[in-house]
Structure formats: C-alpha cells, structure tokens
Design a protein around this motif. Structure first.
Motif, mmCIF file in Angstrom:
data_model
loop_
_atom_site.group_PDB
_atom_site.id
_atom_site.type_symbol
_atom_site.label_atom_id
_atom_site.label_comp_id
_atom_site.label_asym_id
_atom_site.label_seq_id
_atom_site.Cartn_x
_atom_site.Cartn_y
_atom_site.Cartn_z
ATOM 1 N N UNK A 1 44.424 47.453 38.025
ATOM 2 C CA UNK A 1 45.357 46.441 37.540
ATOM 3 C C UNK A 1 46.444 47.040 36.648
ATOM 4 N N UNK A 2 46.405 48.350 36.433
ATOM 5 C CA UNK A 2 47.404 49.035 35.626
ATOM 6 C C UNK A 2 48.708 49.166 36.415
ATOM 7 N N UNK A 3 49.870 49.098 35.751
ATOM 8 C CA UNK A 3 51.142 49.203 36.474
ATOM 9 C C UNK A 3 51.396 50.554 37.131
ATOM 10 N N UNK A 4 50.536 51.543 36.898
ATOM 11 C CA UNK A 4 50.676 52.804 37.635
ATOM 12 C C UNK A 4 50.484 52.603 39.133
ATOM 13 N N UNK A 5 49.776 51.523 39.516
ATOM 14 C CA UNK A 5 49.498 51.238 40.927
ATOM 15 C C UNK A 5 50.567 50.318 41.500
ATOM 16 N N UNK A 6 50.992 50.633 42.726
ATOM 17 C CA UNK A 6 51.943 49.793 43.456
ATOM 18 C C UNK A 6 51.468 49.623 44.897
ATOM 19 N N UNK A 7 51.894 48.524 45.489
ATOM 20 C CA UNK A 7 51.594 48.278 46.895
ATOM 21 C C UNK A 7 52.615 48.980 47.778
ATOM 22 N N UNK A 8 52.138 49.489 48.907
ATOM 23 C CA UNK A 8 53.046 50.006 49.922
ATOM 24 C C UNK A 8 53.594 48.801 50.693
ATOM 25 N N UNK A 9 54.804 48.354 50.311
ATOM 26 C CA UNK A 9 55.445 47.138 50.807
ATOM 27 C C UNK A 9 54.824 45.891 50.151
ATOM 28 N N UNK A 10 55.349 44.726 50.477
ATOM 29 C CA UNK A 10 54.874 43.469 49.896
ATOM 30 C C UNK A 10 53.488 43.160 50.445
ATOM 31 N N UNK A 11 52.499 42.943 49.586
ATOM 32 C CA UNK A 11 51.141 42.672 50.084
ATOM 33 C C UNK A 11 50.949 41.203 50.464
ATOM 34 N N UNK A 12 49.980 40.966 51.324
ATOM 35 C CA UNK A 12 49.509 39.613 51.619
ATOM 36 C C UNK A 12 48.300 39.374 50.724
ATOM 37 N N UNK A 13 48.488 38.614 49.666
ATOM 38 C CA UNK A 13 47.443 38.464 48.652
ATOM 39 C C UNK A 13 46.220 37.722 49.163
ATOM 40 N N UNK A 14 46.350 37.034 50.301
ATOM 41 C CA UNK A 14 45.201 36.363 50.898
ATOM 42 C C UNK A 14 44.206 37.369 51.498
ATOM 43 N N UNK A 15 44.663 38.590 51.716
ATOM 44 C CA UNK A 15 43.836 39.596 52.391
ATOM 45 C C UNK A 15 43.292 40.648 51.433
ATOM 46 N N UNK A 16 43.533 40.481 50.134
ATOM 47 C CA UNK A 16 43.086 41.485 49.170
ATOM 48 C C UNK A 16 42.321 40.824 48.023
ATOM 49 N N UNK A 17 41.442 41.598 47.439
ATOM 50 C CA UNK A 17 40.735 41.216 46.223
ATOM 51 C C UNK A 17 40.813 42.412 45.284
ATOM 52 N N UNK A 18 41.180 42.146 44.029
ATOM 53 C CA UNK A 18 41.470 43.256 43.131
ATOM 54 C C UNK A 18 41.029 42.929 41.712
ATOM 55 N N UNK A 19 40.300 43.856 41.103
ATOM 56 C CA UNK A 19 40.067 43.805 39.664
ATOM 57 C C UNK A 19 40.212 45.224 39.133
ATOM 58 N N UNK A 20 39.811 45.457 37.912
ATOM 59 C CA UNK A 20 40.116 46.743 37.283
ATOM 60 C C UNK A 20 39.503 47.938 38.002
ATOM 61 N N UNK A 21 38.331 47.768 38.632
ATOM 62 C CA UNK A 21 37.692 48.932 39.261
ATOM 63 C C UNK A 21 37.336 48.751 40.732
#
Length: 504
Positions: free
Chosen positions: A306-326
């Motif tokens: 969740x740190x801003x060092x991480x970026x998506x390769x192109x615009x993500x589809x948030x319905x297809x991802x799950x993300x927390x700190x680790x």
C-alpha cells in the motif's frame, strides 16, 4: 553543510522539474503508463528525497490505458511535466502522448486534492512561466521551440497573444533536437534550458537567454559531461535557487536498464550566463545546505504493497484485485500471450545498481495455461513463474528480446516469451527471487526459488542470468512486477505475499 554523491536517487526518475517553496523543494518526474501517475517528491536539502504526492489516480480509461486491448500505452502516457507555484497554488501541466491532450492540474497543497482541466492544444515537453505582469507563457516543442502566450486561466492560447518559434536547433547536425524545455525569469532576464544530442556527442544541456520573452535569444551548450564512466551525458532538468542564494540543476543520466537517474549539478552565473558544474563538468560529489538536518525521510522503496513506491502497470480493474500491506491477489479476465499484456500487474522501481526482491507466491488457483510470477519488467523482460499445464505445475524462467529495428516507442509486444528453464514441481507455493546487477559493464537479473517452509530462505538459482537492456518501446527502467495471465481460459487467480526488497 552536507556532502553527497551527485547521484541523488539511484532509480528511474526522468524528466525532472523542480521548485522551492520556502524551505521545501518539490520535484516532479515522468511516470509514463504507470498508475497512479505524475509523481512529486519532496526534499529539504536537494539530496534526500521522499514521496509527496501523485497528481492523479488515472487519466482516461481507454482500451490502451487499461491494457484491455493487449497493446497498452507503453512508451506514451504522461511525459515531462512542468511544476510551478504561483500566488499560493501549485500547477502541474503535461501532455499525454497516447491521448493527444494537454492536462493541467492545480492544488492548494502539494498533497492535493488536485483539480484536473485541459489546455487547448498539444505542447511537447512544455514549461510554464507566470510573468511579473500577469501574463502566462508556455515554451514547448522539439528542434523548433515555440513560445505560446496562454489565457490567464490557462485554458489555451490567448487570442492575439504571442505565438511564434523563438529558437531552432541545427537539424543537419543533431541526433536529437532541442526539447525538454525549462523557462525561468531571473533578474529581469529570460532563461530557457534544453536537452539535445549533437551528432557525435552525448546528451547535452543547452541554455538561451534574452532580455525579452519573445527574444531574440542567444546561447549554446552549457553541459556536455559524462559522469562516473557511463559514457552518457547529464542533461534535461530544471534549476532552483536555495534559501542562501546558491543555484543547482537536477538533470538525469542514462544508466541502461536501471533507467534515467537524477543528478544534482551546482550552477554559478558568470556575466549573467549559467555555468554548470566545475567549468562545464558534472562533479561526482556535491555540497548542499540542509534546511532541516534532523528530518527523517521515508525511503522511495517499500515492502508494503500500500506504499506509494508501488504502481500499477496501466489502470487496474479494482474488481479483479485484492490488496493490503503484505498480500496481493489478482484474477485474470482476458487471454494474453505474455506478461507485457497482463492487466493489474503491480510494480516497483528497482533501486540502486544492485538490489533484489523476493516474494511468496500461491499458484493453487491457476487454470490450465495460466502463468504467474515475478518479472523484471521492461521491453526486454525476464521472469520466474509457475505455470499450470494439464493439471500439473511447472517452474519456469523466460525472457523476451527485441530486435533493434523494433525499438520504436509505442510498438506493442504480441509474442510469447522464450522459455529458458522449465522443471515440474510438486507444490503450488514457492518463494521466488530476482537479483539485479545493473552496473555499467553487465546488466542482468538472476532468478531463484526456495521452499516456503525454509525459514532461512536458501534460494537456489534457477536458469542462467537474463540480460537486460533499456529499450524505447516502453521507455522506462526495469521494475519488479508481480503478474498473472491466462493463455487459454480466464478466471485464474494468483496470490503474492510478503515482498522483501534488499539493497545489496
């Protein structure tokens, strides 16, 4: 005072523009097709930097910017922003090359919220100037440098305002004409800085000066200097004055697969004309005044998803991802041929010439034909991953090489990767690792794996090192990338856990 290497950030932060507001420096950099985009960094001494903001979460959800067309916006997206602070408000403007638009974002605070609008027209490598008389100007272009007077609200060119070519490069004697404009008004004079590549020379910084905004301008090259034996010039960037009256420029230098690296160069003025470095040579060390010597900077790399060092390769589809700190989980929804086409890929810049990243992968929910893993992502990529074939799992390493004739920006990759090593495995969970060597003489990545129950993480090399090379199709430095794609049937899923980056 603080003494530092002139390489202030050992990572891919190109096309820099910099300002100072009281004791704080802010610097913007190109982020191309990565989302969120248009990164702004903060410093109190010009040497140590941390994340301050992203200007936008996404630009426009086109088939290219979402990667749904399997072509993407590689080599395009946002380029070379202009960062300004005027009458209590921050301004960021830039073009998006795939959208053929010029964007303007404004905010009262650097952290945002940023308010978006558009400027009529298209202004390559633009630079804004708010003049003392309330007029607003834009410098832009390649080889032929245009001066355009804007409306006061920056909505577009002013009717009856100045609109002319003010400087031209010698088209017959350059490999790259003037671009990367940066304009300033200093002590009543107008200074414009450019990058260009004269034939037979490396990247070179030029400067032109005039008593009037419309010219005539006089000038020439001010910095044509290698640094640390990279055979690559240091150029293209803004200038800034410190509170104690000193001047510096932050330019970049090509470092192969690592990307374009920010370099801090001192400036002094002689007969009202800037002299870069020491008699026009970029120094290896710089001395700066630290405005807040006790300040602790957050690093520009992170294990936290969740740190801003991480970026998506192109615009993500948030319905297809799950993300927390680790933990990061991604589900596929289309058919692809390679990781370049894989949507919802999570990335982070490599940092320093020698670094590594490891991740625990759970491939238990892959479908037949799916591939998931850890990629060294750029045009010429390599990866280690798990694939499922006929109900069985395999560990593979793969790579993709690009013929020099196909280095063109915006060319999309529709090829399957070349499998280097393949071995059947009895588990669907492993630790994967990528170790980067990005020095001048040798640029590669070595992949390795380990059993997830091995608490000492005794990684075993898998395959030979994959050579890396900076190419223009993506126009970015190599990144860590966590990906999953389907070649037969969509709906497969992969999970990634506990990323660990190490600077070696």
């Amino acid at each position: 005072m603080k003494t530092s290497s002139s390489y202030i950030i050992p990572a891919d932060f190109p096309d820099l523009d910099i300002i100072r507001v009281e004791d704080t420096y802010y610097m913007v950099s190109t982020t191309m097709h990565f989302m969120p985009g248009c990164v702004i960094l903060r410093s109190y001494n010009l040497v140590d930097w941390e994340h301050a903001a992203y200007v936008y979460e996404e630009l426009e959800a086109t088939p290219g910017e979402t990667l749904s067309d399997n072509k993407g916006a590689y080599g395009k997206g946002m380029w070379a922003a202009s960062l300004r602070y005027h009458q209590g408000k921050f301004y960021v403007s830039f073009v998006a090359n795939d959208l053929h638009k010029t964007f303007l974002f404004t905010a009262d605070k650097i952290e945002g919220p940023w308010h978006r609008s558009e400027i009529k027209g298209f202004y390559h490598d633009m630079s804004l100037l708010f003049d003392d008389d309330g007029r607003v100007f834009c410098i832009s272009g390649n080889t032929d440098i245009h001066l355009t007077e804007f409306n006061a609200d920056l909505s577009g060119p002013k009717d009856g305002g100045i609109n002319k070519i003010i400087i031209q490069d010698d088209k017959e004697n350059v490999a790259l004409g003037y671009e990367g404009s940066h304009i300033y008004k200093i002590n009543g004079k107008y200074y414009i800085f450019f990058i260009h590549i004269p034939k037979g020379k490396m990247r070179t910084q030029a400067c032109y000066v005039s008593n009037k905004i419309e010219g005539p301008y006089k000038g020439g090259d001010v910095l044509c200097s290698d640094l640390c034996g990279w055979n690559s010039g240091t150029a293209q960037g803004g200038i800034v004055q410190t509170p104690d009256g000193k001047w510096f420029s932050i330019v970049f230098q090509d470092h192969g697969a690592l990307g374009r690296i920010p370099v801090l160069v001192p400036i002094y003025f002689e007969n009202e004309f800037p002299v870069f470095g020491t008699n026009g040579i970029a120094p290896e060390k710089v001395e700066v005044t630290d405005n807040r010597p006790d300040y602790k900077y957050a690093p520009l790399y992170s294990n936290d998803f969740t740190n801003p060092a991480w970026q998506w390769n192109h615009i993500p589809n948030k319905k297809l991802i799950s993300l927390n700190s680790n933990t990061f989980t991604v589900t596929t929804d289309k058919i692809c041929k390679n990781p370049i086409q894989a949507a919802n890929t999570l990335t982070q810049r490599t940092f320093t010439e020698h670094c590594s990243g490891s991740i625990e992968i759970d491939a238990s929910k892959l479908n037949d034909g799916d591939v998931a893993g850890l990629c060294a992502l750029e045009g010429e990529y390599g990866f280690i991953g798990i694939t499922k074939e006929n109900g069985k799992f395999n560990l593979i390493t793969a790579e993709h090489k690009i013929p020099y004739s196909q280095w063109t920006m915006g060319v999309f990759d529709d090829n399957e990767p070349d499998i280097i090593t393949k071995e059947s495995i009895s588990t669907d969970k492993l630790l994967l690792k990528a170790t980067f060597n990005l020095g001048f003489n040798q640029q590669n990545v070595q992949f390795a794996f380990s059993d997830i129950n091995d608490k000492s993480s005794n990684f075993k090399d898998f395959g030979t090192p994959v050579k890396l090379r900076y190419t223009l199709d993506q126009f970015v430095g190599v990144r860590f990338a966590l990906f999953c794609y389907s070649t037969k049937e969509s709906g497969g899923k992969a999970s990634f856990k506990e990323f660990k980056i190490e600077l070696l």
